[in-house]
Design an enzyme around this catalytic site. Structure first.
Site, mmCIF file in Angstrom:
data_model
loop_
_atom_site.group_PDB
_atom_site.id
_atom_site.type_symbol
_atom_site.label_atom_id
_atom_site.label_comp_id
_atom_site.label_asym_id
_atom_site.label_seq_id
_atom_site.Cartn_x
_atom_site.Cartn_y
_atom_site.Cartn_z
ATOM 1 C CB SER A 80 -76.053 -30.294 -13.586
ATOM 2 O OG SER A 80 -76.369 -28.980 -13.178
ATOM 3 C CD GLU A 130 -81.053 -28.360 -22.090
ATOM 4 O OE1 GLU A 130 -81.843 -27.449 -21.735
ATOM 5 O OE2 GLU A 130 -81.140 -29.529 -21.685
ATOM 6 N N GLY A 151 -82.387 -32.562 -18.146
ATOM 7 C CA GLY A 151 -81.537 -31.614 -18.863
ATOM 8 C C GLY A 151 -80.366 -31.181 -18.007
ATOM 9 C CD GLU A 152 -80.080 -29.200 -13.853
ATOM 10 O OE1 GLU A 152 -79.591 -29.615 -12.785
ATOM 11 O OE2 GLU A 152 -80.957 -28.308 -13.905
ATOM 12 C CB ALA A 153 -74.844 -31.281 -18.439
#
Length: 585
Positions: A100, A176, A318-320
């Protein structure tokens, strides 16, 4: 900020603007391409237009916001990773070495990571610490959080989003971080959508079939122990969710309240979005789904909210990360709507033209997004109103870099057919300035003969130039032949070359005012005299001697108005509508 306050805000949210949606769709349909040929991207660009209330949406100031927290259910070994990995990955993101971080840096998108519930101390100063508690409780034994925990997390998310919006954020990229958060999110999905855990449970962080079955049993046990109410999102969130999910709900609330689109990442960010939609279905239209992950529960949530994902790449990081990947696609979609020619613009036959191509105006609204802030606009008009024809100068020199900026402003003036007929001769030689002063003085006395009696005496007392006082004089010339015998747009009005050079003079004058420099236009001279002094070719016309330098003061009103030579004429006398002297306004 608590649950009741969040609901009050969400219940006031209205759908994005339908008139702007229609205008954006009309433009999209009339671009030089087949109808709907860009698929879902077209729909999302039109959706952004409706959210922003602009025919042409623009995403100028994105911000990625990642909330991090741990989950007590990690004790049940539902993930390939131990709980300490949340803290380690938070540091990795802050060090700008995570996926990210790399995507955000490459696309020049600011990224914040916020600790709302990481179990251990996060060892990096760039992580924003708003820790509510060190992770949630284990959901197989009882509720993950208390209602007070949820309220605090909502408050943190809302306040952080508020700060980013005050800094100009115009699109929220949601992310997240938290080991075992797919377990919590899947449990929430099962409760909220009344689905079977075996049907909704995926492989999470890459577990095998044996561990997936174990994860299904853990989720089923959590549902049986907590008895969440499927009609009450807050009850489901409190009993099965996570602190990062609650913080996302708070951040989303501020975004939709402010009319800002939200790009969802994966399962966890999407289960948070359902909280807003459960309160007010109009909130759904502010969300954009970046992708559909390999998690069955993610697919179910997207379907429940009728959100169509841009990508289906079997991602699950995840993690945008997926939201950061699709952001440039959305930006490019907006550019397509802005810069692609319509059939009419390109003079291409429109195979799907409608009977009426005249769009319905949108009164009292700015149809496209402005490039300048309110303060910038005020400054611009203040510069125009504060520009003065200056004749009094200080002897101090003008820094070369400042003079360069003033001249560059002149060179960026508009010109008919882009002919750019101007040149600029910078004069700081005292002998040359003295010779120019002499020929101007001669013509000043000649011009006095145009007046009689008191008017002539009044004229002769006026100081009409500052050639000897100003440290620099700029001779502006005009080449009427530049661009050749046929200049685009100059067919019937040949003097448009002079009009173009006058635009350059005005640009230069305004730039000088911004730089704190006085400037005066000296026009009382014979062209042949100035040509001889400055060695200007016969085919080139000198049209202005612009004296420039620092001045003791800028008068509140123009000099000729102050000394009683002339007054500014009423604005209403200068503006007609539709026909000369017609006053149908």
């Amino acid at each position: 900020m608590n649950r009741q306050e969040i609901e009050t805000i969400l219940n006031k949210v209205t759908p994005p603007s339908m008139p702007f949606r229609q205008r954006a769709q009309e433009r999209m349909d009339n671009l030089t391409k087949p109808l709907g040929s860009l698929g879902l991207l077209e729909q999302l660009v039109v959706q952004l237009a409706a959210i922003q209330g602009k025919i042409i949406p623009e995403l100028r100031k994105p911000h990625a916001l990642i909330f991090a927290a741990d989950h007590g259910v990690s004790n049940e070994h539902v993930s390939r990773y131990d709980v300490h990995v949340t803290e380690e990955m938070a540091v990795n993101i802050a060090m700008e070495t995570a996926v990210s971080s790399v995507l955000a840096r490459y696309n020049q998108i600011p990224l914040e990571i916020v600790d709302v519930g990481v179990k251990s101390l996060v060892r990096h100063p760039k992580v924003i610490v708003q820790k509510i508690r060190a992770g949630t409780h284990n959901i197989v034994n009882g509720p993950a959080m208390t209602l007070e925990d949820v309220d605090q997390a909502l408050h943190v998310g809302y306040e952080i989003a508020s700060a980013l919006i005050s800094q100009g954020m115009d699109v929220l990229i949601a992310g997240e971080l938290g080991i075992s958060n797919t377990t919590a999110s899947t449990a929430m999905t099962c409760a909220l959508l009344q689905r079977d855990p075996d049907e909704m449970t995926g492989m999470g962080s890459g577990i095998d079939d044996h561990h997936r079955i174990h994860k299904v049993h853990i989720i089923a046990q959590a549902l049986a122990v907590n008895h969440p109410n499927p009609e009450d999102y807050w009850d489901v969130l409190t009993k099965l969710g996570g602190l990062e999910i609650a913080a996302l709900v708070g951040a989303y609330t501020k975004a939709v309240e402010s009319g800002i689109p939200i790009i969802l990442d994966g399962l966890i960010t999407t289960v948070a979005a359902l909280g807003l939609v459960r309160v007010n279905t109009d909130c759904r239209q502010y969300f954009i789904a970046a992708h559909e992950s390999h998690e069955p529960s993610h697919h179910a949530l997207l379907a429940a909210m009728d959100l169509k994902p841009l990508l289906k790449w079997d991602m699950g990081l995840g993690e945008a990360s997926a939201a950061l990947l699709v952001f440039p696609l959305l930006q490019q979609g907006c550019v397509i709507l802005k810069e692609t020619a319509t059939f009419a613009d390109a003079r291409v036959s429109n195979p799907h033209a409608k009977e009426s191509l005249i769009p319905k105006p949108l009164p009292l609204e700015q149809p496209v997004r402005g490039d300048f802030s309110e303060s910038e606009r005020e400054s611009f008009y203040r510069v125009i109103e504060g520009r003065r024809d200056i004749r009094v100068y200080l002897p101090d020199p003008i820094p070369q870099v400042v003079l360069q900026r003033v001249l560059m402003a002149a060179h960026h003036a508009p010109s008919v057919g882009f002919m750019q007929p101007w040149n600029f001769i910078v004069i700081d030689n005292p002998d040359i300035k003295k010779r120019l002063h002499e020929v101007v003085e001669q013509q000043r006395l000649v011009a006095a003969q145009n007046y009689s009696d008191m008017r002539q005496l009044h004229y002769l007392r006026l100081k009409v130039e500052g050639l000897l006082d100003a440290p620099v004089t700029i001779c502006v010339t005009n080449d009427s032949q530049r661009g050749g015998p046929h200049v685009l747009g100059r067919n019937t009005i040949p003097e448009t070359d002079l009009m173009s050079t006058a635009c350059a003079i005005e640009n230069m004058w305004l730039a000088a005012r911004v730089e704190g420099l006085g400037m005066g236009w000296v026009s009382i001279f014979r062209k042949e005299d100035v040509r001889e002094i400055l060695g200007i070719p016969e085919s080139i016309d000198p049209i202005a001697l612009m004296t420039v330098g620092y001045t003791p003061y800028f008068p509140e009103i123009p000099l000729l108005e102050r000394v009683g030579w002339e007054q500014r004429r009423p604005f209403d006398d200068m503006v007609y509508f539709n026909r000369w002297s017609c006053s149908d306004h």
